[in-house]
Design an enzyme around this catalytic site. Structure first.
Site, PDB file in Angstrom:
ATOM      1  N   SER A  45       0.825  -1.204   0.000  1.00 42.47           N
ATOM      2  CA  SER A  45       0.000   0.000   0.000  1.00 42.47           C
ATOM      3  C   SER A  45       0.861   1.256   0.000  1.00 42.47           C
ATOM      4  O   SER A  45       0.374   2.350  -0.285  1.00 42.47           O
ATOM      5  CB  SER A  45      -0.925   0.016   1.223  1.00 42.47           C
ATOM      6  OG  SER A  45      -0.196  -0.252   2.418  1.00 42.47           O
ATOM      7  N   LYS A 113       4.123 -11.519   3.097  1.00 41.35           N
ATOM      8  CA  LYS A 113       2.697 -11.703   2.805  1.00 41.35           C
ATOM      9  C   LYS A 113       2.486 -11.783   1.306  1.00 41.35           C
ATOM     10  O   LYS A 113       3.070 -11.005   0.543  1.00 41.35           O
ATOM     11  CB  LYS A 113       1.860 -10.564   3.385  1.00 41.35           C
ATOM     12  CG  LYS A 113       0.338 -10.751   3.139  1.00 41.35           C
ATOM     13  CD  LYS A 113      -0.482  -9.777   3.962  1.00 41.35           C
ATOM     14  CE  LYS A 113      -0.462  -8.371   3.423  1.00 41.35           C
ATOM     15  NZ  LYS A 113      -1.066  -8.272   2.062  1.00 41.35           N
ATOM     16  N   GLU A 115      -0.634 -12.603  -1.883  1.00 42.11           N
ATOM     17  CA  GLU A 115      -2.060 -12.589  -2.195  1.00 42.11           C
ATOM     18  C   GLU A 115      -2.414 -13.767  -3.100  1.00 42.11           C
ATOM     19  O   GLU A 115      -1.676 -14.070  -4.033  1.00 42.11           O
ATOM     20  CB  GLU A 115      -2.432 -11.283  -2.887  1.00 42.11           C
ATOM     21  CG  GLU A 115      -2.189 -10.039  -2.032  1.00 42.11           C
ATOM     22  CD  GLU A 115      -2.563  -8.751  -2.754  1.00 42.11           C
ATOM     23  OE1 GLU A 115      -3.178  -8.832  -3.847  1.00 42.11           O
ATOM     24  OE2 GLU A 115      -2.246  -7.669  -2.237  1.00 42.11           O
ATOM     25  N   GLU A 182      -9.757  -9.680   3.545  1.00 45.92           N
ATOM     26  CA  GLU A 182     -10.078  -8.290   3.239  1.00 45.92           C
ATOM     27  C   GLU A 182     -11.409  -8.164   2.507  1.00 45.92           C
ATOM     28  O   GLU A 182     -11.651  -8.842   1.506  1.00 45.92           O
ATOM     29  CB  GLU A 182      -8.968  -7.658   2.387  1.00 45.92           C
ATOM     30  CG  GLU A 182      -9.232  -6.194   2.054  1.00 45.92           C
ATOM     31  CD  GLU A 182      -8.042  -5.474   1.450  1.00 45.92           C
ATOM     32  OE1 GLU A 182      -8.199  -4.279   1.127  1.00 45.92           O
ATOM     33  OE2 GLU A 182      -6.977  -6.086   1.296  1.00 45.92           O
TER      34      GLU A 182
END
Length: 267
Positions: A45, A113, A115, A182
């Site tokens: 982000s 991490k 995704e 999320e």
């Protein structure tokens, strides 16, 4: 107490909530660590929050290394996790291990991490076998934003819901130590939290996860002009107006010759 993957699992077993926030530099990292946040995430982000991109996709591994190193210097007690950026892990096990290894060896991350679900389960397994702790991320996955078609809630149809549940189990079997969920319905997050043994950390996933994460800039109200804050974000402060007010006061005092005054001048 130093937070580790074992600590996080113990927290889930004891019903103790896990806290996670993002940091992109030393000062914020130090504040989060001193405030006893469990996990500090160097999120991709940073592409939007720090670098001014519209999505996370342009973020590079070198970007993540640079910011992870800075955050590492501010963290002593929290577990430090760093995001693997787009196209640094999805297609090749060796490449994924090499890039993740750099974030740990050079950047100082204690976990990474990624995704995705079934499509990266084998890569996750390979990473874990290489002694790289992996946090998963399902639901709204920002690196897939163009395929998904925007920032919207996932898992609302039965087909989508079942896929996310199946993906969560696959990631658990592959060896993840925690799972970010999320923008999914609370009932789905609750079901996954009950079905897997590793902690779930929600962001826009309701109240039933084992922990919660937010982008620090969002919860502090430090967003770019026009940024639409998601529904799930609670602002614990609204710093942008305060910062602007301070800057404007500095500007006016300099223009009017009021700063620096005698108090702020060497004799």
């Amino acid at each position: 107490m130093k937070i580790t993957t074992a600590t996080l699992k113990e927290k889930k077993e004891k019903g103790e909530k896990i806290t996670m926030l993002t940091a992109y530099g030393y000062p914020t990292a130090r504040i989060l660590d001193e405030a006893d946040i469990d996990v500090v995430l160097v999120g991709d982000s940073l592409g939007m929050v720090v670098l001014g991109y519209e999505t996370t996709i342009p973020v590079t591994l070198e970007d993540m290394l640079h910011h992870t190193k800075a955050v590492r210097r501010g963290v002593q007690h929290a577990m430090l996790v760093s995001d693997m950026p787009f196209m640094t892990y999805e297609t090749d096990k060796s490449k994924a291990i090499e890039n993740s290894g750099r974030l740990m060896k050079e950047g100082g991350a204690e976990g990474i991490k990624v995704e995705g679900g079934a499509e990266i389960a084998e890569i996750v397994s390979a990473l874990v076998k290489a002694n790289i702790p992996v946090m998963g991320h399902l639901g709204l996955t920002p690196q897939a934003i163009h395929r998904i078609g925007g920032y919207k809630v996932q898992g609302k149809t039965d087909e989508s819901r079942q896929k996310i549940i199946a993906d969560a189990k696959l990631l658990e079997d592959a060896g993840i130590f925690a799972l970010v969920l999320e923008c999914v319905p609370e009932s789905l997050a609750e079901e996954i939290t009950a079905k897997i043994s590793v902690p779930t950390i929600g962001i826009g996933a309701g109240r039933k996860c084992d922990g919660q994460v937010l982008v620090t800039n969002d919860m502090l109200g430090m967003n770019a002009p026009g940024f639409q804050v998601p529904k799930f974000v609670k602002k614990y402060a609204d710093l942008t107006p305060e910062i602007k007010k301070a800057v404007e006061k500095f500007r006016d005092e300099v223009k009017q010759g009021e700063y620096p005054d005698k108090k702020h001048t060497y004799e």
